[in-house]
Design a protein around this motif. Structure first.
Motif, PDB file in Angstrom:
ATOM      1  N   LEU A   1       0.859  -1.226   0.090  1.00  0.00           N
ATOM      2  CA  LEU A   1       0.183   0.154  -0.132  1.00  0.00           C
ATOM      3  C   LEU A   1       0.761   1.138  -0.006  1.00  0.00           C
ATOM      4  O   LEU A   1       1.862   1.343   0.950  1.00  0.00           O
ATOM      5  CB  LEU A   1      -0.733   0.076   1.421  1.00  0.00           C
ATOM      6  CG  LEU A   1      -1.806  -1.251   1.399  1.00  0.00           C
ATOM      7  CD1 LEU A   1      -2.504  -1.197   2.523  1.00  0.00           C
ATOM      8  CD2 LEU A   1      -2.881  -1.142   0.314  1.00  0.00           C
TER       9      LEU A   1
ATOM     10  N   ALA B   1      -5.554  -2.163   4.665  1.00  0.00           N
ATOM     11  CA  ALA B   1      -6.447  -2.996   3.933  1.00  0.00           C
ATOM     12  C   ALA B   1      -6.524  -4.145   4.632  1.00  0.00           C
ATOM     13  O   ALA B   1      -6.017  -4.742   5.557  1.00  0.00           O
ATOM     14  CB  ALA B   1      -5.695  -3.476   2.524  1.00  0.00           C
TER      15      ALA B   1
ATOM     16  N   ILE C   1     -10.647  -0.887   2.434  1.00  0.00           N
ATOM     17  CA  ILE C   1      -9.531   0.006   2.739  1.00  0.00           C
ATOM     18  C   ILE C   1      -9.920   1.183   3.659  1.00  0.00           C
ATOM     19  O   ILE C   1     -10.982   1.671   3.395  1.00  0.00           O
ATOM     20  CB  ILE C   1      -9.148   0.588   1.282  1.00  0.00           C
ATOM     21  CG1 ILE C   1      -8.788  -0.476   0.203  1.00  0.00           C
ATOM     22  CG2 ILE C   1      -7.949   1.573   1.362  1.00  0.00           C
ATOM     23  CD1 ILE C   1      -7.823  -1.170   0.679  1.00  0.00           C
TER      24      ILE C   1
ATOM     25  N   ALA D   1      -2.683   0.233  -4.184  1.00  0.00           N
ATOM     26  CA  ALA D   1      -2.737  -1.173  -3.623  1.00  0.00           C
ATOM     27  C   ALA D   1      -2.235  -2.059  -4.679  1.00  0.00           C
ATOM     28  O   ALA D   1      -2.587  -1.934  -5.758  1.00  0.00           O
ATOM     29  CB  ALA D   1      -3.891  -1.645  -2.914  1.00  0.00           C
TER      30      ALA D   1
ATOM     31  N   PHE E   1      -8.137  -6.634  -4.793  1.00  0.00           N
ATOM     32  CA  PHE E   1      -8.516  -5.583  -4.596  1.00  0.00           C
ATOM     33  C   PHE E   1     -10.378  -5.531  -4.202  1.00  0.00           C
ATOM     34  O   PHE E   1     -10.536  -4.900  -3.340  1.00  0.00           O
ATOM     35  CB  PHE E   1      -8.088  -4.422  -5.591  1.00  0.00           C
ATOM     36  CG  PHE E   1      -8.328  -2.949  -4.874  1.00  0.00           C
ATOM     37  CD1 PHE E   1      -9.344  -2.104  -5.616  1.00  0.00           C
ATOM     38  CD2 PHE E   1      -7.430  -2.445  -4.178  1.00  0.00           C
ATOM     39  CE1 PHE E   1      -9.710  -0.697  -5.129  1.00  0.00           C
ATOM     40  CE2 PHE E   1      -7.753  -1.071  -3.796  1.00  0.00           C
ATOM     41  CZ  PHE E   1      -8.907  -0.285  -4.125  1.00  0.00           C
TER      42      PHE E   1
ATOM     43  N   CYS F   1      -4.065   6.125  -2.394  1.00  0.00           N
ATOM     44  CA  CYS F   1      -3.616   4.952  -1.774  1.00  0.00           C
ATOM     45  C   CYS F   1      -3.682   3.871  -2.889  1.00  0.00           C
ATOM     46  O   CYS F   1      -4.703   3.357  -3.584  1.00  0.00           O
ATOM     47  CB  CYS F   1      -4.520   4.431  -0.714  1.00  0.00           C
ATOM     48  SG  CYS F   1      -3.824   2.757   0.011  1.00  0.00           S
TER      49      CYS F   1
END
Length: 123
Positions: free
Chosen positions: A4, A98, A34, A24, A29, A22
């Motif tokens: 991240l 996350a 988040i 990732a 995802f 942010c």
């Protein structure tokens, strides 16, 4: 490997706006929540906002409701935090985190964290 990476923090005057990002990688995802958190010097880390990439549900701390907006771009694996009407008390290092499934404002339940980005709001 889960990664991240936050960006967008800088020095801004009170009343101004910033957008934090942010990015990732290393996990699915779409199946994660988040969260954005912040920590000011000498204070505990606090939840600011979170979003679930499964159903889009969002949460906000009372201190930022109406001023901050969280959003997610699943195509870019990126979560944004739009911060408007910034106040000096918003000064902190902002982190994204996350966790599988939904979002939450409780930091202890997140297992993956970024390195943070510093937001400084001058009066």
């Amino acid at each position: 490997e889960v990664q991240l990476v936050e960006s967008g923090g800088e020095l801004v005057q009170a009343g101004g706006s910033l957008r934090l990002s942010c990015v990732a990688s290393g996990f699915t995802f779409d199946n994660y929540g988040i969260g954005w958190f912040r920590q000011a010097p000498g204070k505990e880390r606090e939840g600011v906002s979170s979003i679930s990439n499964i159903d889009g549900s969002t949460y906000y701390a009372d201190s930022v409701k109406g001023r901050f907006t969280i959003s997610s771009d699943n195509a870019k694996n990126t979560v944004y935090l739009q911060m408007n009407s910034l106040k000096p008390e918003d000064t902190a290092t902002y982190y994204c985190a996350a966790r599988p499934w939904g979002g939450s404002l409780v930091p202890d339940i997140y297992g993956n964290w970024g390195q943070g980005t510093l937001v400084t709001v001058s009066s």
